[in-house]
Each structure stands twice: as structure tokens, then as C-alpha cells.
Design an enzyme around this catalytic site. Structure first.
Site, mmCIF file in Angstrom:
data_model
loop_
_atom_site.group_PDB
_atom_site.id
_atom_site.type_symbol
_atom_site.label_atom_id
_atom_site.label_comp_id
_atom_site.label_asym_id
_atom_site.label_seq_id
_atom_site.Cartn_x
_atom_site.Cartn_y
_atom_site.Cartn_z
ATOM 1 N N LEU A 33 0.767 -1.195 0.074
ATOM 2 C CA LEU A 33 -0.122 0.010 0.056
ATOM 3 C C LEU A 33 0.492 1.215 -0.020
ATOM 4 O O LEU A 33 1.928 1.291 0.571
ATOM 5 C CB LEU A 33 -0.916 0.064 1.196
ATOM 6 C CG LEU A 33 -1.855 -1.193 1.200
ATOM 7 C CD1 LEU A 33 -2.709 -1.277 2.796
ATOM 8 C CD2 LEU A 33 -2.781 -1.417 0.220
ATOM 9 N N GLY A 36 -1.691 6.393 -2.494
ATOM 10 C CA GLY A 36 -2.994 6.463 -3.161
ATOM 11 C C GLY A 36 -3.993 5.447 -2.869
ATOM 12 O O GLY A 36 -5.196 5.819 -2.769
ATOM 13 N N HIS A 37 -3.564 4.189 -2.304
ATOM 14 C CA HIS A 37 -4.418 3.182 -1.825
ATOM 15 C C HIS A 37 -5.126 3.962 -0.344
ATOM 16 O O HIS A 37 -6.400 3.779 -0.311
ATOM 17 C CB HIS A 37 -3.686 2.145 -1.264
ATOM 18 C CG HIS A 37 -3.188 1.303 -2.377
ATOM 19 N ND1 HIS A 37 -1.657 1.071 -2.464
ATOM 20 C CD2 HIS A 37 -3.742 0.422 -3.362
ATOM 21 C CE1 HIS A 37 -1.365 0.327 -3.286
ATOM 22 N NE2 HIS A 37 -2.604 -0.111 -4.015
ATOM 23 N N GLN A 61 -4.789 -12.166 -13.198
ATOM 24 C CA GLN A 61 -4.858 -10.906 -14.128
ATOM 25 C C GLN A 61 -3.335 -10.579 -14.672
ATOM 26 O O GLN A 61 -2.969 -9.613 -15.303
ATOM 27 C CB GLN A 61 -5.378 -9.770 -13.524
ATOM 28 C CG GLN A 61 -4.529 -9.469 -12.086
ATOM 29 C CD GLN A 61 -5.369 -8.197 -11.257
ATOM 30 O OE1 GLN A 61 -6.317 -8.371 -10.729
ATOM 31 N NE2 GLN A 61 -4.917 -7.033 -11.399
ATOM 32 N N GLY A 149 -9.172 3.593 -8.113
ATOM 33 C CA GLY A 149 -8.209 4.785 -8.540
ATOM 34 C C GLY A 149 -8.566 4.953 -9.990
ATOM 35 O O GLY A 149 -8.408 3.995 -10.995
ATOM 36 N N LYS A 151 -6.197 6.060 -11.474
ATOM 37 C CA LYS A 151 -4.846 5.691 -12.044
ATOM 38 C C LYS A 151 -5.007 4.502 -13.133
ATOM 39 O O LYS A 151 -4.389 4.399 -14.328
ATOM 40 C CB LYS A 151 -4.100 5.314 -10.903
ATOM 41 C CG LYS A 151 -2.837 4.310 -11.160
ATOM 42 C CD LYS A 151 -1.678 5.092 -11.657
ATOM 43 C CE LYS A 151 -0.388 4.508 -11.952
ATOM 44 N NZ LYS A 151 -0.611 2.932 -11.881
ATOM 45 N N ASP A 152 -5.996 3.510 -12.724
ATOM 46 C CA ASP A 152 -6.320 2.470 -13.678
ATOM 47 C C ASP A 152 -7.481 2.725 -14.425
ATOM 48 O O ASP A 152 -8.615 2.323 -14.159
ATOM 49 C CB ASP A 152 -6.470 1.270 -12.805
ATOM 50 C CG ASP A 152 -4.812 0.695 -12.067
ATOM 51 O OD1 ASP A 152 -4.028 0.504 -12.886
ATOM 52 O OD2 ASP A 152 -4.922 1.147 -10.771
ATOM 53 N N GLN A 155 -9.547 0.070 -16.322
ATOM 54 C CA GLN A 155 -10.106 -0.634 -15.225
ATOM 55 C C GLN A 155 -11.574 -0.216 -14.732
ATOM 56 O O GLN A 155 -12.330 -0.801 -14.664
ATOM 57 C CB GLN A 155 -8.930 -1.019 -14.109
ATOM 58 C CG GLN A 155 -9.667 -1.775 -12.953
ATOM 59 C CD GLN A 155 -8.569 -1.915 -11.944
ATOM 60 O OE1 GLN A 155 -7.856 -2.912 -12.339
ATOM 61 N NE2 GLN A 155 -8.548 -1.374 -10.899
ATOM 62 N N ARG A 189 4.410 -0.603 -8.080
ATOM 63 C CA ARG A 189 5.374 -1.094 -9.176
ATOM 64 C C ARG A 189 6.451 0.180 -9.176
ATOM 65 O O ARG A 189 7.623 -0.253 -9.777
ATOM 66 C CB ARG A 189 5.156 -1.215 -10.605
ATOM 67 C CG ARG A 189 4.138 -2.477 -10.598
ATOM 68 C CD ARG A 189 3.718 -2.756 -12.113
ATOM 69 N NE ARG A 189 3.305 -4.051 -12.298
ATOM 70 C CZ ARG A 189 1.562 -4.531 -12.382
ATOM 71 N NH1 ARG A 189 0.917 -3.354 -12.419
ATOM 72 N NH2 ARG A 189 1.193 -5.547 -12.527
HETATM 73 P P1 AMP Z 1 -3.414 -2.065 -6.861
HETATM 74 O O1 AMP Z 1 -3.155 -2.387 -5.493
HETATM 75 O O2 AMP Z 1 -2.416 -1.520 -7.587
HETATM 76 O O3 AMP Z 1 -4.446 -3.112 -7.632
HETATM 77 O O4 AMP Z 1 -4.452 -0.781 -6.682
HETATM 78 C C1 AMP Z 1 -5.699 -0.825 -5.740
HETATM 79 C C2 AMP Z 1 -6.486 0.369 -6.234
HETATM 80 O O5 AMP Z 1 -5.795 1.361 -5.904
HETATM 81 C C3 AMP Z 1 -6.990 0.325 -7.474
HETATM 82 O O6 AMP Z 1 -8.313 0.772 -7.633
HETATM 83 C C4 AMP Z 1 -5.879 1.556 -8.039
HETATM 84 O O7 AMP Z 1 -6.493 2.029 -9.299
HETATM 85 C C5 AMP Z 1 -6.027 2.409 -6.986
HETATM 86 N N1 AMP Z 1 -4.623 3.188 -7.199
HETATM 87 C C6 AMP Z 1 -3.541 2.799 -7.250
HETATM 88 N N2 AMP Z 1 -2.523 3.725 -7.481
HETATM 89 C C7 AMP Z 1 -3.161 4.701 -7.222
HETATM 90 C C8 AMP Z 1 -2.836 6.506 -6.922
HETATM 91 N N3 AMP Z 1 -1.638 6.662 -7.381
HETATM 92 N N4 AMP Z 1 -3.844 7.297 -6.749
HETATM 93 C C9 AMP Z 1 -5.106 6.733 -6.576
HETATM 94 N N5 AMP Z 1 -5.611 5.252 -6.649
HETATM 95 C C10 AMP Z 1 -4.571 4.374 -6.861
#
Ligand code: AMP
Length: 299
Positions: A33, A36-37, A61, A149, A151-152, A155, A189
Site C-alpha cells: 500500500l 494512493g491506496h 490478471q 483509482g 490511475k487504472d 479498469q 510498481r
Molecule cells: P492495486 O493495488 O495497484 O491493484 O491498486 C488498488 C486500487 O488503488 C486500484 O483501484 C487502483 O486504481 C488504486 N490506485 C493505485 N494507484 C493509485 C494512485 N496513485 N492514486 C489513486 N489510486 C490509486
């Protein structure tokens, strides 16, 4: 905070909450985390009585040769961050809990119109994996709201459509992208990047900023916006650009005129790391501020 790894235990915990009439916000994540999370979790906390976070690196995925095995994981740190953020339930199952036979089994296949290009072109099957695991989470949690988010961005379009098409009755809440102070979109990442790549990666947000600014000039076409962004990307030869597209925010079809709400989206490889970023041309500038506005404001 309850940390739950078992579906039956999760159902019992949620049942107690439901009987008490509490609303539930779900934040699905793959862990590791970052801020953003945490912004998704904070918003879920403001809008619901209870907040649940799932932490699951979903194998279906990831394509062959992608980074499933080396995806960063640090559960102890994630749990501490969730606790601090006031999360009520963390669901952190083993792979076998969600895929009992080690096989995907029944899957949810989003429409090709949403998955045939952008990230879907270089990651075949990725969005089927995402839609399938999010369906499982929705079936288990039956949340009132789920937080994703921007960001994706692709998705979010896929999941909004899935919720509508499959009548999930979950309110999908989209949260703006959180960035590092220098503009890099936060991502689990980013930890893969060397110091040099970390600097080179800034070309992505700079390209989006340039495209966003170009779109505000009168008389410009979608091609003008794309060419402006492309020239910034071209200035960073280490970037291997996978796509740069300007698409309709809902249908994801290539934008033919700037009269429709559009999203400028980019994906690039930098060494072994694949990075994505995007900006809505209607929203705030990715790097904050607007050089054009500032110029115009000068006496
Ligand atoms: P992930 O763990 O990468 O699958 O992300 C989990 C959630 O957090 C997804 O809905 C992402 O779009 C969101 N997320 C990832 N990076 C960010 C960010 N920089 N700002 C806002 N949300 C994010």
C-alpha cells in the site's frame, strides 16, 4: 481491525455488520500500500459506516512472463497502515481460497470494445482476470460502495460496465490519481525503478501535462493533443511507449473531436517496469496549475 483469510469467517463478520444496519465500503487492492491506496481508504471511511480492504495479488490478471511472482508484497506493513487508517476488516486470502482448484473456473469476460486496445492490447486476458476477481469480491462482501483509482482508468471503465451489465447494485466510486511531488503517479510498481529510471519516468506525467495544456488552446484537434504529448515522450529515449491514446471517457473509443469528454492515456516500459498514467482533459492538470493560465494571468 479484523484480519480474515477465510470466506466463511468473512461472511459471518459481514453478517454481524449488516444486522447492525451498517453501510460498507470496499477497497480492493493488491497490497504494498501507498498513499494512493490510503486516499481510497480515507474516502471510503468518510462515506460508509465500515471499511473493508482486500489484499490479494490476483494471479489470473497477470499474463505469462508478467511480474506475478516478483510483485512487491509486505503484509505486515500493509496491516499496520490499514490499522492506522481506521480500516475495520482486512480480507487477505491465500490464492486457493479464491481459486480452489488452482483454475480460474467460471470467468467474467468484459466486452471487447472496452478491452481490445489500450492496456488490453498488450495484456490479453488481464481484464477478464480483473473482472472475475472483483466479481468474487462483490459476491463475498456485497458492499454498498466500492472504491477504485482513476490511475487504472481502463479498469474503472470495465468495472463500471460490469456492475451495470451484471446488476451488481454496487456503487462504483472513482478516486483521482495521487502523485509524488514531482508528478509521478504513485504505484506499487514504482519500487522496481532504479534512481535513473525514476527520473526518466517523469516524462509520462510531463507528456500528459503538455497534452492537457494543448487541449485548452482554441482550434486544436485530438491529433494536435496527441502530437504534443508524443513529442515529450520522444524526448526520453529510455521509454518504450506501448500506447498513447486519446479516448472517450465512457466508451473508450478513440476521440474524434475535443467536444466530448476525453482521457489522454499512456503506457510505457522502462527497463523491466511497465508504467501507466492518464489524465482527463476536463479535470485538473496532472502536474497542478496550468502554464497557459499563468501566462494569460500575467499583466
Ligand atoms: P492495486 O493495488 O495497484 O491493484 O491498486 C488498488 C486500487 O488503488 C486500484 O483501484 C487502483 O486504481 C488504486 N490506485 C493505485 N494507484 C493509485 C494512485 N496513485 N492514486 C489513486 N489510486 C490509486
Amino acid at each position: 481491525m479484523d484480519v480474515i483469510r477465510d470466506n466463511a469467517a468473512l461472511r459471518r463478520r459481514l453478517e454481524a455488520s449488516r444486522r447492525a444496519g451498517e453501510s460498507l465500503g470496499l477497497v480492493p487492492t493488491m497490497g504494498y500500500l501507498h498513499a494512493g491506496h490510503l486516499s481510497l481508504i480515507a474516502q471510503a471511511g468518510r462515506e460508509n459506516d465500515r471499511v473493508a480492504v482486500s489484499i490479494f495479488v490476483n494471479p489470473t490478471q497477470f499474463g505469462p512472463g508478467e511480474d506475478f511472482a516478483r510483485y512487491p508484497r509486505d503484509e505486515a506493513r500493509d496491516l499496520a497502515l490499514c490499522e492506522e487508517a481506521g480500516v475495520d476488516i482486512v480480507y487477505a486470502p491465500e490464492v486457493a481460497m479464491l481459486y480452489p482448484n488452482g483454475q480460474p473456473g467460471t470467468v467474467v469476460v468484459p466486452p471487447e470494445s472496452l478491452t481490445g486496445h489500450l492496456c488490453g492490447a498488450s495484456r490479453p486476458g488481464h481484464f477478464t482476470g480483473v473482472a472475475t476477481v472483483v466479481s468474487k469480491l462483490f459476491a463475498l462482501f456485497q458492499p454498498d460502495r466500492a472504491y477504485f483509482g482513476l490511475k487504472d482508468f481502463q479498469q474503472t471503465a470495465v468495472l463500471k460496465r460490469m456492475v451495470a451489465d451484471l446488476c451488481f447494485g454496487v456503487d462504483v466510486v472513482l478516486v483521482p490519481t495521487l502523485r509524488e511531488p514531482d508528478g509521478l503517479a504513485m504505484s506499487s510498481r514504482n519500487v522496481y525503478l532504479s534512481a535513473e529510471e525514476r527520473q526518466q519516468a517523469l516524462a509520462l506525467s510531463r507528456a500528459l501535462q503538455a497534452g492537457w495544456e494543448a487541449a485548452r488552446r482554441s482550434g486544436v484537434s485530438p491529433d494536435d493533443v496527441l502530437n504534443t504529448a508524443r513529442s515529450v515522450l520522444a524526448g526520453e529515449p529510455a521509454l518504450e511507449v506501448q500506447y498513447l491514446e486519446l479516448v472517450d471517457q465512457d466508451t473508450l473509443a478513440p476521440l474524434e473531436t475535443l467536444e466530448r469528454p476525453g482521457v489522454l492515456a499512456v503506457a510505457a516500459r522502462l527497463g523491466r517496469t511497465r508504467l501507466i498514467d492518464n489524465v482527463s482533459l476536463e479535470g485538473p492538470a496532472p502536474l497542478g496549475g496550468d502554464r497557459l493560465d499563468r501566462l494569460e494571468r500575467k499583466p
